[in-house]
Design an enzyme around this catalytic site. Structure first.
Site, PDB file in Angstrom:
ATOM      1  N   PHE A 123     -64.769 -31.707 144.728  1.00 15.96           N
ATOM      2  CA  PHE A 123     -64.003 -32.307 143.630  1.00 15.96           C
ATOM      3  C   PHE A 123     -63.640 -33.751 143.943  1.00 15.96           C
ATOM      4  O   PHE A 123     -62.491 -34.167 143.836  1.00 15.96           O
ATOM      5  CB  PHE A 123     -62.772 -31.455 143.326  1.00 15.96           C
ATOM      6  CG  PHE A 123     -62.336 -31.555 141.890  1.00 15.96           C
ATOM      7  CD1 PHE A 123     -63.217 -31.313 140.853  1.00 15.96           C
ATOM      8  CD2 PHE A 123     -61.028 -31.884 141.571  1.00 15.96           C
ATOM      9  CE1 PHE A 123     -62.824 -31.392 139.524  1.00 15.96           C
ATOM     10  CE2 PHE A 123     -60.610 -31.965 140.245  1.00 15.96           C
ATOM     11  CZ  PHE A 123     -61.504 -31.725 139.217  1.00 15.96           C
TER      12      PHE A 123
ATOM     13  N   ARG B 168     -77.290 -32.893 146.399  1.00 12.95           N
ATOM     14  CA  ARG B 168     -78.430 -33.104 147.281  1.00 12.95           C
ATOM     15  C   ARG B 168     -79.220 -31.797 147.355  1.00 12.95           C
ATOM     16  O   ARG B 168     -78.630 -30.706 147.383  1.00 12.95           O
ATOM     17  CB  ARG B 168     -77.967 -33.500 148.694  1.00 12.95           C
ATOM     18  CG  ARG B 168     -77.622 -34.960 148.841  1.00 12.95           C
ATOM     19  CD  ARG B 168     -78.864 -35.862 148.703  1.00 12.95           C
ATOM     20  NE  ARG B 168     -78.570 -37.274 148.852  1.00 12.95           N
ATOM     21  CZ  ARG B 168     -78.363 -38.114 147.836  1.00 12.95           C
ATOM     22  NH1 ARG B 168     -78.411 -37.685 146.586  1.00 12.95           N
ATOM     23  NH2 ARG B 168     -78.136 -39.393 148.064  1.00 12.95           N
TER      24      ARG B 168
ATOM     25  N   ILE C  24     -67.353 -37.645 141.478  1.00 14.84           N
ATOM     26  CA  ILE C  24     -68.362 -37.139 140.527  1.00 14.84           C
ATOM     27  C   ILE C  24     -67.924 -35.778 139.988  1.00 14.84           C
ATOM     28  O   ILE C  24     -68.051 -35.501 138.786  1.00 14.84           O
ATOM     29  CB  ILE C  24     -69.760 -37.082 141.179  1.00 14.84           C
ATOM     30  CG1 ILE C  24     -70.162 -38.478 141.690  1.00 14.84           C
ATOM     31  CG2 ILE C  24     -70.796 -36.570 140.178  1.00 14.84           C
ATOM     32  CD1 ILE C  24     -71.466 -38.528 142.470  1.00 14.84           C
TER      33      ILE C  24
ATOM     34  N   GLU D 156     -87.948 -33.866 148.485  1.00 11.25           N
ATOM     35  CA  GLU D 156     -88.405 -34.741 147.395  1.00 11.25           C
ATOM     36  C   GLU D 156     -89.527 -35.648 147.886  1.00 11.25           C
ATOM     37  O   GLU D 156     -89.455 -36.126 149.021  1.00 11.25           O
ATOM     38  CB  GLU D 156     -87.229 -35.603 146.905  1.00 11.25           C
ATOM     39  CG  GLU D 156     -86.165 -34.757 146.261  1.00 11.25           C
ATOM     40  CD  GLU D 156     -84.965 -35.565 145.774  1.00 11.25           C
ATOM     41  OE1 GLU D 156     -85.045 -36.808 145.756  1.00 11.25           O
ATOM     42  OE2 GLU D 156     -83.963 -34.941 145.423  1.00 11.25           O
TER      43      GLU D 156
ATOM     44  N   HIS E 113     -84.585 -36.517 140.094  1.00 13.66           N
ATOM     45  CA  HIS E 113     -83.504 -37.292 140.721  1.00 13.66           C
ATOM     46  C   HIS E 113     -83.091 -38.503 139.853  1.00 13.66           C
ATOM     47  O   HIS E 113     -83.214 -39.654 140.275  1.00 13.66           O
ATOM     48  CB  HIS E 113     -83.903 -37.740 142.134  1.00 13.66           C
ATOM     49  CG  HIS E 113     -82.725 -38.007 143.025  1.00 13.66           C
ATOM     50  ND1 HIS E 113     -82.742 -37.801 144.384  1.00 13.66           N
ATOM     51  CD2 HIS E 113     -81.481 -38.487 142.757  1.00 13.66           C
ATOM     52  CE1 HIS E 113     -81.579 -38.131 144.899  1.00 13.66           C
ATOM     53  NE2 HIS E 113     -80.796 -38.551 143.931  1.00 13.66           N
TER      54      HIS E 113
END
Ligand code: DGY
Length: 323
Positions: free
Chosen positions: A156, A242, A159, A271, A289
């Site tokens: 929290f 992530r 974002i 990724e 992403h």
């Protein structure tokens, strides 16, 4: 006095590259080709500052050789788990990031994924584009109502709070949060949120779970098979944090066996590789992403790096110093 020599590792928005070139002796990466570990080792001996981003892996081995010329790694992005900050510190290299400026756009993408997966937007678009739509009918692509549902937020910070803002005020959602440290009561009150002590307390009561915690080894596979089993079979998992935070194999199993209803992912463990088991899951929305990918935010991230660099070379502490 000579201007500090600075390496920008990927292409950046033009406005920021231009300002960077005016203020520093800059090498830009106009080909936008990712640098190798050898390139980084070499760069450490030739540049006063390196400006990496999430696609640049900087493990301890990159810092191994001799005394570096590099004094600062001014990261373009809020997440910095791709940099071994302990190794950087041991070589006397400062590390900065770019918080705040991307919180809203990243929360927008989390909300996009949440809405898309709940309302089966990806499935619907695929059906329509492929010419498989046969017309309106009462039982067609029935989704899940978002308004008034319970959203569980793991992590929290800025974002996570921007997500709560959207969910609570935009969709009347009930907010339950789990965070490493206690969240100040006035922050919880802003979203009428309650904090629970553990992830195990949060998962069984959430209709949607959105991840907003940092990545890195500490949170690797935080969402594993055991925790996925704690989610309601009707619940959805959203990840804009992530990739490594979720065990992708376990998630694929949950999606295929229907132990959760669906997921929305903007980030992946390796990724740009995405496992076939995920690519082939219909109840999953996938984005490449895109969390911070708006012109406004990508420029703001670049100018924030510039601000950190300027402070550092003026002998002040950069506001976003993380190591
Ligand atoms: C961030 O800022 O960490 C985004 O994921 C892009 O790097």
């Amino acid at each position: 006095m000579n201007k500090p020599k600075v390496l920008v590792t990927r292409r950046w928005p033009e406005a920021v590259e231009a300002q960077m070139a005016a203020n520093f002796d800059v090498d830009l990466n106009s080909a936008d080709k990712p640098l190798s570990q050898d390139d980084f080792r070499d760069a450490m001996t030739r540049y006063d500052a390196i400006l990496p981003t999430v696609t640049d892996k900087l493990p301890a081995t990159v810092f191994a050789a001799g005394t570096p010329r590099t004094k600062i790694l001014a990261n373009y992005g809020v997440g910095f788990a791709h940099i071994d900050t302990e190794a950087a510190k041991s070589r006397g290299i400062a590390v900065t990031n770019t918080p705040d400026v991307l919180s809203e756009c990243t929360a927008d993408i989390a909300m996009t994924l949440l809405l898309m997966v709940a309302r089966r937007a990806g499935e619907g678009e695929r059906e329509l584009r492929e010419g498989r739509w046969t017309g309106w009918r009462p039982t067609h692509l029935i989704g899940t109502k978002v308004s008034g549902a319970t959203l569980g937020i793991i992590g929290f910070g800025r974002i996570g709070q921007a997500m709560a803002q959207r969910a609570h005020f935009g969709f009347g959602m009930r907010i339950v949060v789990q965070n490493r440290s206690p969240v100040p009561p006035e922050v919880l009150a802003r979203y009428n949120a309650i904090q629970v002590p553990t992830i195990e307390d949060l998962l069984p009561q959430a209709d949607f779970v959105s991840l907003h915690c940092p990545g890195g080894t500490a949170n690797r596979h935080l969402i594993n098979a055991r925790r996925l089993d704690l989610m309601k079979p009707s619940a959805f998992l959203i990840n804009t944090a992530r990739g490594e935070v979720i065990d992708e194999h376990a998630l694929a199993q949950s999606l295929w066996f229907g132990t959760i209803a669906g997921a929305g992912l903007d980030v992946f463990e390796r990724e740009p590789q995405v496992p076939d088991a995920l690519l082939n899951a219909d109840n999953l929305v996938l984005l490449p992403h895109l969390g911070s990918a708006t012109r406004e935010t990508r420029e703001a991230m670049g100018f924030r790096v510039l601000e950190n660099l300027t402070a550092f070379f003026d002998g002040r502490t950069p506001r976003d110093r993380v190591a």
